[in-house]
Design an enzyme around this catalytic site. Structure first.
Site, PDB file in Angstrom:
ATOM      1  CE1 TYR A 141      -1.869  -1.259  -4.991  1.00 32.44           C
ATOM      2  CE2 TYR A 141      -3.797  -2.464  -5.761  1.00 32.44           C
ATOM      3  CZ  TYR A 141      -3.198  -1.627  -4.836  1.00 32.44           C
ATOM      4  OH  TYR A 141      -3.911  -1.150  -3.783  1.00 32.44           O
TER       5      TYR A 141
ATOM      6  CE  LYS B  65     -10.851  -7.544   6.658  1.00 33.09           C
ATOM      7  NZ  LYS B  65     -10.076  -6.890   7.701  1.00 33.09           N
TER       8      LYS B  65
ATOM      9  CD  GLU C 102     -11.454  -7.933  10.520  1.00 36.14           C
ATOM     10  OE1 GLU C 102     -11.862  -6.767  10.435  1.00 36.14           O
ATOM     11  OE2 GLU C 102     -10.436  -8.328   9.909  1.00 36.14           O
TER      12      GLU C 102
ATOM     13  CD  GLU D  48     -34.500   6.909  12.203  1.00 33.61           C
ATOM     14  OE1 GLU D  48     -35.148   7.959  12.161  1.00 33.61           O
ATOM     15  OE2 GLU D  48     -34.976   5.809  11.871  1.00 33.61           O
TER      16      GLU D  48
ATOM     17  CG  ASP E 286       1.497  -2.464   8.420  1.00 29.71           C
ATOM     18  OD1 ASP E 286       0.872  -1.389   8.531  1.00 29.71           O
ATOM     19  OD2 ASP E 286       0.933  -3.571   8.267  1.00 29.71           O
TER      20      ASP E 286
ATOM     21  CB  SER F 211      -0.896   0.022   1.239  1.00 30.39           C
ATOM     22  OG  SER F 211      -1.610  -1.181   1.355  1.00 30.39           O
ATOM     23  N   GLY F 212       1.795   1.356   0.921  1.00 33.48           N
ATOM     24  CA  GLY F 212       2.580   2.580   1.062  1.00 33.48           C
ATOM     25  C   GLY F 212       3.583   2.745  -0.058  1.00 33.48           C
TER      26      GLY F 212
ATOM     27  CB  ALA G 278      15.573  -4.562  -2.846  1.00 30.93           C
TER      28      ALA G 278
ATOM     29  CB  CYS H 101      -7.903  -4.882   3.537  1.00 27.88           C
ATOM     30  SG  CYS H 101      -6.332  -4.113   3.899  1.00 27.88           S
TER      31      CYS H 101
ATOM     32  CE1 TYR I 134      -7.755  -5.803  10.990  1.00 28.17           C
ATOM     33  CE2 TYR I 134      -6.157  -5.073  12.610  1.00 28.17           C
ATOM     34  CZ  TYR I 134      -6.514  -5.299  11.296  1.00 28.17           C
ATOM     35  OH  TYR I 134      -5.634  -5.019  10.281  1.00 28.17           O
TER      36      TYR I 134
ATOM     37  CG  HIS J 128     -37.955   7.160  10.030  1.00 28.87           C
ATOM     38  ND1 HIS J 128     -37.533   6.500  11.166  1.00 28.87           N
ATOM     39  CD2 HIS J 128     -39.226   6.763   9.783  1.00 28.87           C
ATOM     40  CE1 HIS J 128     -38.532   5.737  11.583  1.00 28.87           C
ATOM     41  NE2 HIS J 128     -39.559   5.875  10.773  1.00 28.87           N
TER      42      HIS J 128
ATOM     43  CB  CYS K 140      -3.859  -4.047   1.933  1.00 23.69           C
ATOM     44  SG  CYS K 140      -5.553  -3.492   1.900  1.00 23.69           S
TER      45      CYS K 140
HETATM   46  P1  FAD Z   1       2.509  -4.185   2.974  1.00 21.52           P
HETATM   47  O1  FAD Z   1       1.201  -3.982   2.334  1.00 21.52           O
HETATM   48  O2  FAD Z   1       2.682  -5.328   3.899  1.00 21.52           O
HETATM   49  O3  FAD Z   1       3.571  -4.286   1.785  1.00 21.52           O
HETATM   50  C1  FAD Z   1       4.913  -4.610   2.012  1.00 21.52           C
HETATM   51  C2  FAD Z   1       5.431  -5.325   0.776  1.00 21.52           C
HETATM   52  O4  FAD Z   1       6.843  -5.372   0.837  1.00 21.52           O
HETATM   53  C3  FAD Z   1       4.965  -6.780   0.678  1.00 21.52           C
HETATM   54  O5  FAD Z   1       4.361  -6.976  -0.584  1.00 21.52           O
HETATM   55  C4  FAD Z   1       6.246  -7.595   0.824  1.00 21.52           C
HETATM   56  O6  FAD Z   1       6.229  -8.766   0.037  1.00 21.52           O
HETATM   57  C5  FAD Z   1       7.281  -6.621   0.328  1.00 21.52           C
HETATM   58  N1  FAD Z   1       8.635  -6.820   0.858  1.00 21.52           N
HETATM   59  C6  FAD Z   1       9.000  -6.997   2.153  1.00 21.52           C
HETATM   60  N2  FAD Z   1      10.338  -7.038   2.256  1.00 21.52           N
HETATM   61  C7  FAD Z   1      10.838  -6.870   1.008  1.00 21.52           C
HETATM   62  C8  FAD Z   1      12.160  -6.803   0.472  1.00 21.52           C
HETATM   63  N3  FAD Z   1      13.228  -6.862   1.265  1.00 21.52           N
HETATM   64  N4  FAD Z   1      12.305  -6.647  -0.861  1.00 21.52           N
HETATM   65  C9  FAD Z   1      11.223  -6.568  -1.689  1.00 21.52           C
HETATM   66  N5  FAD Z   1       9.957  -6.610  -1.221  1.00 21.52           N
HETATM   67  C10 FAD Z   1       9.766  -6.746   0.104  1.00 21.52           C
HETATM   68  N6  FAD Z   1      -5.829  -2.652   7.009  1.00 21.52           N
HETATM   69  C11 FAD Z   1      -6.929  -1.909   6.805  1.00 21.52           C
HETATM   70  O7  FAD Z   1      -6.824  -0.698   6.668  1.00 21.52           O
HETATM   71  N7  FAD Z   1      -8.177  -2.492   6.755  1.00 21.52           N
HETATM   72  C12 FAD Z   1      -8.342  -3.829   6.886  1.00 21.52           C
HETATM   73  O8  FAD Z   1      -9.471  -4.322   6.820  1.00 21.52           O
HETATM   74  C13 FAD Z   1      -7.200  -4.635   7.075  1.00 21.52           C
HETATM   75  N8  FAD Z   1      -7.313  -5.971   7.182  1.00 21.52           N
HETATM   76  C14 FAD Z   1      -6.196  -6.734   7.316  1.00 21.52           C
HETATM   77  C15 FAD Z   1      -6.341  -8.101   7.409  1.00 21.52           C
HETATM   78  C16 FAD Z   1      -5.243  -8.914   7.561  1.00 21.52           C
HETATM   79  C17 FAD Z   1      -5.421 -10.401   7.638  1.00 21.52           C
HETATM   80  C18 FAD Z   1      -3.940  -8.324   7.627  1.00 21.52           C
HETATM   81  C19 FAD Z   1      -2.726  -9.188   7.794  1.00 21.52           C
HETATM   82  C20 FAD Z   1      -3.784  -6.960   7.541  1.00 21.52           C
HETATM   83  C21 FAD Z   1      -4.907  -6.148   7.383  1.00 21.52           C
HETATM   84  N9  FAD Z   1      -4.802  -4.753   7.315  1.00 21.52           N
HETATM   85  C22 FAD Z   1      -5.935  -3.998   7.137  1.00 21.52           C
HETATM   86  C23 FAD Z   1      -3.495  -4.073   7.463  1.00 21.52           C
HETATM   87  C24 FAD Z   1      -2.922  -3.687   6.114  1.00 21.52           C
HETATM   88  O9  FAD Z   1      -2.834  -4.826   5.298  1.00 21.52           O
HETATM   89  C25 FAD Z   1      -1.561  -3.060   6.295  1.00 21.52           C
HETATM   90  O10 FAD Z   1      -1.643  -1.992   7.209  1.00 21.52           O
HETATM   91  C26 FAD Z   1      -0.993  -2.517   4.987  1.00 21.52           C
HETATM   92  O11 FAD Z   1      -0.911  -3.535   4.026  1.00 21.52           O
HETATM   93  C27 FAD Z   1       0.372  -1.887   5.217  1.00 21.52           C
HETATM   94  O12 FAD Z   1       0.926  -1.475   3.996  1.00 21.52           O
HETATM   95  P2  FAD Z   1       2.496  -1.407   3.827  1.00 21.52           P
HETATM   96  O13 FAD Z   1       2.729  -0.752   2.495  1.00 21.52           O
HETATM   97  O14 FAD Z   1       3.126  -0.831   5.009  1.00 21.52           O
HETATM   98  O15 FAD Z   1       3.006  -2.916   3.783  1.00 21.52           O
END
Ligand code: FAD
Length: 472
Positions: free
Chosen positions: A103, A55, A187, A446, A308, A19-20, A119, A52, A183, A441, A47
C-alpha cells in the site's frame, strides 16, 4: 487537473489510509492533484490490517480442521495433524506487513505524500496534524473508517476484547463468549469453534444476521449449532468479572458463563469523535456518521467523506468505489455515481453465505409478486466425507418480468458463486436466462441453472429436500 492553485499547500488532504482513503489519494494523484494522506495507525486500514484479510486467513486455517476430518472418507489417513495458533498468527502478521508495504509503495509511486500521524479538521480548508503542523488543502477527504462498538458501560466491560484484539491473542481461547450475531460475530464464532474453542454466542435477539433472508438466517444458525456453537438467544451480558485468569460472564437472567475471552461484536461506530467536524459545520447523523450526498460531499462544500465513516454500506469494495468516484469527479473531470443496487456479500462462516440483491421479505415489502426457486441438497462431496452439512440456494424472481431480484446461498463457495450472479443481475438477468444456461456438471453451482421448484410468494414454502441429483 488543470487548475492548480498554490493558494493551498495541497490540492487534496486525505485523513485515513484505509480502503477508501488510499484509493481516493492514488486516483486523485494520477489525475495530477498534489495529495497528502495521514494515517495514524497502519496503512491499509481496517480491511487489510484487522478486518477482511486477516479474518479470511483465519477462515482458511479453520477449513483445514474439517478438511482433515473429511479426508478420511476419501481414503486419506492424516496422522498427527495438530494446529498451532502462534504459527498462524506469525505468518498472518508477516503477510499483513507485506500488504502494508505494498500500500505504501503504491501511494509513493503515484507521488502521494504519506504522513504517519493523526490529523483533524481545522477549518474548511485546513487540517492539523498531531505534531501541531497545519496544512491547508483545497479539498479534504475524510476516510477515517470506524471502530468496534463497546456497547453499554457494564461492569467489567474493559475485560472484553473486540475484533481488533482477536488477531493478536497469544493462544486460541479454550472458551470464548461472543456477544453479537452480525457477520463479524458469527465468522469468529464459526472459525474459533472449528479450530477447537468452546464458543457461546450471546445475542439479545432470537435470530442471527439481521437483514439477511429469513431462511438463510435459520439455516446458518442450525449449521453453526451443529458445528458446536452454543447460542444464548434473548440474552444480554450484565457484567464480566475476572476470576483468576478466567472471566465470569453474568447474563441478565442470572446465568453465569465461564470463559477465557469475551469478545464484543455488536457493530461499529464511525470515527468522527474529536475530528473537529462540529467547529466547521460538517453535519453528522445521530450515530455520528458524516452525512454526504451522492457524490460523497458533506455539508461543507470543500469536505468530502467516503467509506465506513459515512455509514452507507460498511464494506471494503464500497469504500473503494466511493473513493474512486470522488477522485474521478473532483480531480479527473469524469463524474460518476456509485451504484448501491447490486452489492454481493459473503459471510465466511462454515458453511459460507453468499447473498446479493433483495431478500424475499424486502421484495414482498415492495408489493411485488414473486416466484421463489429453492434447492436444498446434500453436496456430492458430503457423500463420502460423511459431513452432515447441506446446501441451500434460493432465487427471488419478480413474477412481472421474470427478473432475478435476489440470490441467497448457504454452502461451500457461496461467496464465489454470488460474485458472478451479481454480474448477471447487473445485466438484468431473468430466470429464463439462468434456465437456458448450460449446467456445469458435477458442481453445486449447476443447481442455480436447473432450479425448477417454484413457489409463489403467497404460498407457504414447503420444505424442499433432495439429495444432489445428477442433472443427467
Ligand atoms: P478503514 O479501512 O477503517 O480505514 C480508516 C483508516 O483511518 C484507519 O487506518 C485508521 O487508522 C485511520 N484513521 C482514523 N482516524 C484518523 C485520523 N484522525 N488521522 C489519521 N488516520 C486516521 N469488508 C468486506 O468487504 N469484506 C469483509 O470480509 C470484511 N470483513 C471485515 C472483518 C472485520 C473483523 C472488520 C472489522 C471489518 C470487515 N470488513 C469487511 C469491513 C471493512 O474492513 C471496511 O468496510 C473498510 O475497511 C472500510 O474502509 P474505510 O476506508 O472506510 O475505513
Amino acid at each position: 487537473m488543470g487548475e492548480h492553485t498554490d493558494q493551498y499547500d495541497v490540492d487534496l488532504f486525505v485523513i485515513g489510509g484505509g480502503s477508501g482513503g488510499v484509493r481516493a489519494a492514488r486516483i486523485a494523484a494520477t489525475h495530477g492533484a498534489r495529495v497528502r494522506i495521514a494515517e495514524e495507525y497502519r496503512l491499509g486500514g481496517t480491511c487489510v490490517i484487522r478486518g477482511c484479510v486477516p479474518k479470511k486467513l483465519f477462515v482458511y486455517a479453520a477449513h483445514y480442521a474439517h478438511d482433515f476430518e473429511d479426508a478420511a472418507g476419501y481414503g486419506w489417513t492424516v496422522e498427527g495433524a495438530r494446529f498451532d495458533w502462534s504459527t498462524l498468527i506469525a505468518n498472518k502478521d508477516k503477510e499483513i506487513a507485506r500488504l502494508e508495504g505494498a500500500y505504501r509503495a503504491n501511494l509513493e509511486r503515484t507521488g502521494v505524500e504519506i504522513v504517519a500521524q493523526r490529523a483533524v479538521v481545522d477549518g474548511p480548508h485546513a487540517v492539523r496534524l498531531a505534531d501541531g503542523t497545519r496544512v491547508t488543502a483545497r479539498y479534504i477527504l475524510i476516510a477515517t473508517g470506524g471502530h468496534p462498538n463497546l456497547g453499554l458501560d457494564i461492569p467489567g466491560r474493559e475485560l472484553g476484547i473486540t475484533s481488533n484484539e482477536i488477531f493478536h491473542l497469544e493462544r486460541l481461547p479454550p472458551r470464548i463468549v461472543i456477544q453479537g450475531a452480525g457477520y463479524i460475530a458469527l465468522e469468529f464464532a464459526s472459525l474459533l469453534a472449528t479450530l477447537g474453542s468452546d464458543v457461546t454466542v450471546v445475542h439479545r435477539g432470537h435470530k442471527v444476521l439481521a437483514g439477511f433472508d429469513e431462511e438463510i438466517r435459520e439455516r446458518l444458525a442450525d449449521e453453526l449449532a451443529q458445528n458446536g456453537v452454543t447460542f444464548a438467544f434473548g440474552a444480554t451480558i450484565e457484567s464480566i468479572h475476572a476470576v483468576g485468569a478466567e472471566k465470569r460472564v453474568r447474563l441478565h437472567d442470572g446465568r453465569d458463563l465461564l470463559a477465557d475471552e469475551v469478545m464484543l461484536a455488536i457493530g461499529r461506530v464511525p470515527n468522527t469523535t474529536g475530528l473537529g467536524l462540529d467547529a466547521v459545520g460538517v453535519q453528522l447523523t445521530a450515530n455520528g456518521a458524516i452525512v454526504v450526498d451522492a457524490e460523497s460531499r458533506s455539508s461543507v462544500p470543500s469536505i468530502y467523506a467516503v467509506g465506513d465513516v459515512t455509514d452507507r454500506v460498511q464494506l471494503t469494495p464500497v469504500a473503494i468505489r466511493e473513493g474512486h468516484s470522488f477522485a474521478d469527479g473532483v480531480f479527473g473531470g469524469k463524474p460518476w455515481k456509485v451504484s448501491y443496487e447490486v452489492i454481493p456479500t459473503a459471510v465466511f462462516t462454515e458453511p459460507e453465505i453468499g447473498t446479493v440483491g433483495m431478500t424475499e421479505a424486502q421484495a414482498r415489502a415492495q408489493g411485488r409478486r414473486l416466484n421463489i426457486y429453492k434447492a436444498d441438497f446434500r453436496p456430492l462431496k458430503a457423500t463420502l466425507s460423511g459431513r452432515a452439512s447441506r446446501v441451500l440456494m434460493k432465487l427471488v424472481v419478480d413474477q412481472k418480468d421474470d427478473r432475478l431480484l435476489g440470490a441467497h446461498l448457504v454452502g461451500p463457495d457461496s461467496g464465489e458463486m454470488v460474485q458472478l450472479i451479481a454480474v448477471a443481475m447487473n445485466m438484468g438477468a431473468t430466470k429464463a436466462d439462468f434456465d437456458r444456461t448450460m449446467a456445469l456438471h458435477p458442481s453445486s453451482a449447476e443447481e442455480l441453472v436447473t432450479l425448477r421448484t417454484k413457489h409463489h410468494s403467497s404460498d407457504p414454502l414447503p420444505e424442499v429436500s433432495s439429495e444432489a441429483t445428477p442433472a443427467i
